[in-house]
Design a protein around this motif. Structure first.
Motif, mmCIF file in Angstrom:
data_model
loop_
_atom_site.group_PDB
_atom_site.id
_atom_site.type_symbol
_atom_site.label_atom_id
_atom_site.label_comp_id
_atom_site.label_asym_id
_atom_site.label_seq_id
_atom_site.Cartn_x
_atom_site.Cartn_y
_atom_site.Cartn_z
ATOM 1 N N GLN A 85 0.825 -1.207 0.000
ATOM 2 C CA GLN A 85 0.000 0.000 0.000
ATOM 3 C C GLN A 85 0.860 1.258 0.000
ATOM 4 O O GLN A 85 0.532 2.262 -0.648
ATOM 5 N N GLN A 86 1.963 1.225 0.725
ATOM 6 C CA GLN A 86 2.876 2.376 0.745
ATOM 7 C C GLN A 86 3.438 2.634 -0.657
ATOM 8 O O GLN A 86 3.568 3.789 -1.088
ATOM 9 N N ASN A 88 1.937 1.701 -3.453
ATOM 10 C CA ASN A 88 0.800 2.167 -4.252
ATOM 11 C C ASN A 88 0.658 3.684 -4.161
ATOM 12 O O ASN A 88 0.343 4.361 -5.147
ATOM 13 N N GLU A 89 0.867 4.212 -2.963
ATOM 14 C CA GLU A 89 0.660 5.643 -2.707
ATOM 15 C C GLU A 89 1.845 6.505 -3.127
ATOM 16 O O GLU A 89 1.737 7.738 -3.190
ATOM 17 N N ASP A 90 2.974 5.884 -3.423
ATOM 18 C CA ASP A 90 4.185 6.609 -3.799
ATOM 19 C C ASP A 90 4.146 6.911 -5.298
ATOM 20 O O ASP A 90 4.282 6.008 -6.127
#
Length: 284
Positions: A85-86, A88-90
């Motif tokens: 998820q980290q 994905n958000e980067d």
């Protein structure tokens, strides 16, 4: 080796794909975007570590940023998904690759599904699989895409041919079957419960071996003039095909190594660059 046999050299195909990427990467970097592939390795499996290292090195040679993430052997599904998820958000990460296999305590499918579709450059999500089944825009699994790329590079006709696939994995046998079907081949999928396997393989104009068993496909199974695509890689640099025996019957064949493998890695790099370009145009 008989001179009328066509050896489908994956290194040549991979070099062609990478050459096409060079100006595209330079153009992106000139616009302030460096294509970035994040690879996640969970645990200490030596073969997996080797595969990740090969992908990292391939990225560096082309100027693609490689972000290598190594997680402990006892990582939980929840911890792995949090890492995904980290990424994905980067917005600086354009592709996410989770190296298979993961330790047994992890729900691998749940982890794959956590990867956002536009960053699924390895083609492992069910949504990506479904979109590819309908010839939509998601990234296909890299090894199936590599098989198609080799056939196209060597101008081997797919339409109207009978393709026999041995193996039904969700990232190889199944997707390559659908990709060939979408190219108007007639497709037969064989697996561990298939009866009369030898006789079915003999019907194939194109035979794709994807079973993970060394020298499983015998020369006597191959129809004269068939195209043999060996997508297997086993210990000792041995494919799923008995190469020397199948070479006698086949009109064209991929070797192992230097067949499907290098094109798979080149395809992963291409998908990462595609994703970076997509991200650039999406913010214009």
């Amino acid at each position: 080796m008989e001179t009328n046999k066509l050896i489908l050299d994956g290194n040549i195909v991979a070099s062609s794909i990478k050459a096409d990427l060079v100006p595209r990467i330079a153009k992106l970097i000139g616009r302030g975007i460096t294509p970035c592939l994040a690879t996640i390795l969970v645990g200490n499996d030596p073969a997996s570590a080797t595969y990740v290292r090969m992908k990292v090195n391939a990225c560096k040679k082309l100027g693609i940023e490689s972000r290598r993430i190594v997680l402990a052997e006892d990582t939980t599904t929840e911890q792995l998904i949090q890492t995904i998820q980290q990424l994905n958000e980067d917005i600086t990460v354009h592709g996410i690759l989770l190296q298979h296999p993961v330790p047994e305590q992890i729900d691998e499918r749940a982890a794959f599904e956590a990867i956002q579709l536009h960053k699924d450059v390895d083609g492992v999500t069910t949504l990506g699989f479904a979109q590819n089944a309908f010839s939509l825009a998601a990234f296909p699994s890299c090894t199936p895409a590599a098989i198609i790329a080799i056939l196209d590079f060597y101008n081997i006709q797919i339409e109207g041919k009978h393709a026999v696939i041995i193996g039904r994995s969700p990232i190889l046998g199944k997707p390559v079957s659908l990709m060939l079907l979408n190219r108007n081949a007639t497709v037969t999928i064989c697996h561990s419960k298939t009866q009369n396997l030898e006789e079915i393989v003999k019907l194939g104009n194109i035979v794709v071996a994807a079973v993970g068993k060394p020298k499983f496909i015998k020369g006597s199974w191959i129809k004269a003039g068939a195209i043999v695509m060996d997508a297997g890689y086993n210990e000792g640099n041995i494919g799923d095909v008995d190469y020397e025996a199948c070479l006698i019957k086949a009109s064209a064949i991929t070797p192992v190594p230097a067949g499907v493998g290098p094109v798979t890695i080149a395809t992963l790099l291409k998908h990462t660059v595609d994703s970076a370009e997509n991200s650039f145009f999406s913010i214009l």
